[in-house]
Motif scaffolding. Structure first.
Motif, mmCIF file in Angstrom:
data_model
loop_
_atom_site.group_PDB
_atom_site.id
_atom_site.type_symbol
_atom_site.label_atom_id
_atom_site.label_comp_id
_atom_site.label_asym_id
_atom_site.label_seq_id
_atom_site.Cartn_x
_atom_site.Cartn_y
_atom_site.Cartn_z
ATOM 1 N N UNK A 188 14.683 -3.008 6.484
ATOM 2 C CA UNK A 188 15.409 -2.426 7.607
ATOM 3 C C UNK A 188 14.511 -2.138 8.805
ATOM 4 N N UNK A 189 13.251 -2.503 8.703
ATOM 5 C CA UNK A 189 12.357 -2.368 9.849
ATOM 6 C C UNK A 189 11.291 -1.305 9.743
ATOM 7 N N UNK A 190 11.233 -0.577 8.628
ATOM 8 C CA UNK A 190 10.173 0.414 8.461
ATOM 9 C C UNK A 190 8.832 -0.290 8.293
ATOM 10 N N UNK A 191 7.778 0.330 8.785
ATOM 11 C CA UNK A 191 6.484 -0.349 8.884
ATOM 12 C C UNK A 191 5.503 0.014 7.780
ATOM 13 N N UNK A 192 5.831 0.981 6.963
ATOM 14 C CA UNK A 192 4.950 1.391 5.874
ATOM 15 C C UNK A 192 5.686 2.338 4.952
ATOM 16 N N UNK A 193 5.010 2.768 3.883
ATOM 17 C CA UNK A 193 5.625 3.633 2.884
ATOM 18 C C UNK A 193 4.651 4.765 2.555
ATOM 19 N N UNK A 244 -2.585 -5.432 12.911
ATOM 20 C CA UNK A 244 -1.769 -4.373 13.509
ATOM 21 C C UNK A 244 -2.158 -3.030 12.899
ATOM 22 N N UNK A 245 -2.181 -1.983 13.692
ATOM 23 C CA UNK A 245 -2.490 -0.649 13.205
ATOM 24 C C UNK A 245 -1.458 -0.188 12.180
ATOM 25 N N UNK A 246 -1.942 0.551 11.189
ATOM 26 C CA UNK A 246 -1.019 1.179 10.240
ATOM 27 C C UNK A 246 -0.148 2.205 10.945
ATOM 28 N N UNK A 247 -0.714 2.830 11.983
ATOM 29 C CA UNK A 247 -0.094 4.010 12.590
ATOM 30 C C UNK A 247 0.837 3.595 13.720
ATOM 31 N N UNK A 248 1.926 2.983 13.313
ATOM 32 C CA UNK A 248 2.917 2.508 14.265
ATOM 33 C C UNK A 248 4.270 2.465 13.578
ATOM 34 N N UNK A 249 5.337 2.589 14.346
ATOM 35 C CA UNK A 249 6.671 2.453 13.791
ATOM 36 C C UNK A 249 7.106 3.649 12.966
ATOM 37 N N UNK A 250 8.094 3.401 12.107
ATOM 38 C CA UNK A 250 8.660 4.444 11.243
ATOM 39 C C UNK A 250 8.056 4.303 9.846
#
Length: 296
Positions: free
Chosen positions: A36-41, A1-7
């Motif tokens: 809580x659903x965040x996709x990265x930091x 999955x791409x890093x550049x997705x979600x919050x």
């Protein structure tokens, strides 16, 4: 999955009473955000008070985040000098980070020839995929669509843009010139719905530090084209999201975090904790939001 997705939360940096980094609080916070659903930091950014952190502290913070979560860690890479920015990029790769958020240099802002040379040096320093951060409001450097196209043509690892000019037309302009070559993200909290409508696919967010579930839901609704539901949630969220768009955004967001039980309002100088009318107005906005908090 791409890093550049979600919050992707641009995290605040929690400090102990002596203003050293509280790594235990970092671990707990990033794990909660991901749960809580965040996709990265994204550590070490403007909201993370990156300008007040030493290079060693940034490297330690990167490692803490990488060890704490399985989600991608994409630190902000910004420095006074190009050499220091290059060293930070290499430190991020050594720490196991999944990508980089590349900023223009602190303080010095000049012409495109110099800015391009600085960013290009960082991009050449690593093979990690890079998010180009355009924030002319804060950094006085405006990467136009044509300039982003130059970087994308010369560097395969320039793969995404965090667009923070506050002008939703920029997203349209970048897409018109580059198509899908760069994945576009919104970098201003109160421009999320407009940015997604124009073609942005992810959100580098600030108030997510205190309200991750609402942030994730707002992006989901926006991407799904559920305009009525998205706008209703956006209407509730906007007074809080606007806290991310003023000079004291760090103090404001840290205060909100403290009040909801996920942080402390401590900041490093030259910032100071909010007092008086500014503090009371922030607390008023928060109280109203909590009183009317929607069910998700």
């Amino acid at each position: 999955m791409s890093i550049w997705t979600g919050v992707l939360p641009a995290i605040t940096t929690p400090f102990n009473a002596d203003l050293s980094i509280d790594h235990g609080a970092v671990r707990s916070h990033v794990r909660w955000l991901v749960s809580q659903g965040c996709t990265g930091i994204i550590p070490c950014g403007s909201l993370g008070e990156g300008a007040t952190l030493t290079s060693a502290e940034k490297a330690d913070l990167m490692r803490t985040c990488v060890e704490a979560v399985k989600a991608p860690v994409v630190p902000g890479i910004a420095a006074l000098s190009t050499d220091e920015a290059v060293r930070l990029a290499r430190a991020a790769a050594d720490a196991g980070c999944a990508g980089l958020m590349v900023l223009p240099p602190y303080v010095y802002s000049s012409d495109w020839r110099e800015m391009k040379a600085h960013v290009s040096a960082v991009l050449r320093a690593t093979k990690l995929p890079c998010l180009l951060y355009n924030n002319p409001v804060a950094y006085k450097t405006d990467f136009t669509p044509a300039q982003l196209a130059e970087l994308a043509a010369e560097h395969d690892n320039a793969v995404a843009v965090k667009e923070s000019s506050t002008d939703a037309r920029r997203v349209t302009g970048i897409r018109a010139l580059l198509g899908d070559r760069l994945t576009l993200g919104v970098g201003v909290d109160d421009c999320l719905v407009e940015g997604v409508e124009a073609g942005a696919r992810f959100w580098v967010a600030g108030l997510v530090n205190a309200f991750p579930a609402e942030s994730v839901r707002l992006l989901e609704l926006s991407l799904a084209g559920k305009k009525k539901e998205a706008f209703e949630l956006y209407r509730w969220f906007l007074p809080l999201l606007r806290l991310d768009t003023v000079p004291k955004f760090v103090q404001l967001i840290k205060l909100v975090q403290q009040e909801v039980g996920w942080g402390h309002e401590r900041v490093r100088g030259p910032r100071m904790e909010l007092v008086g009318a500014e503090r009371e107005e922030c607390l008023r906005v928060l109280r109203e939001a909590l009183t009317n908090r929607p069910s998700l």
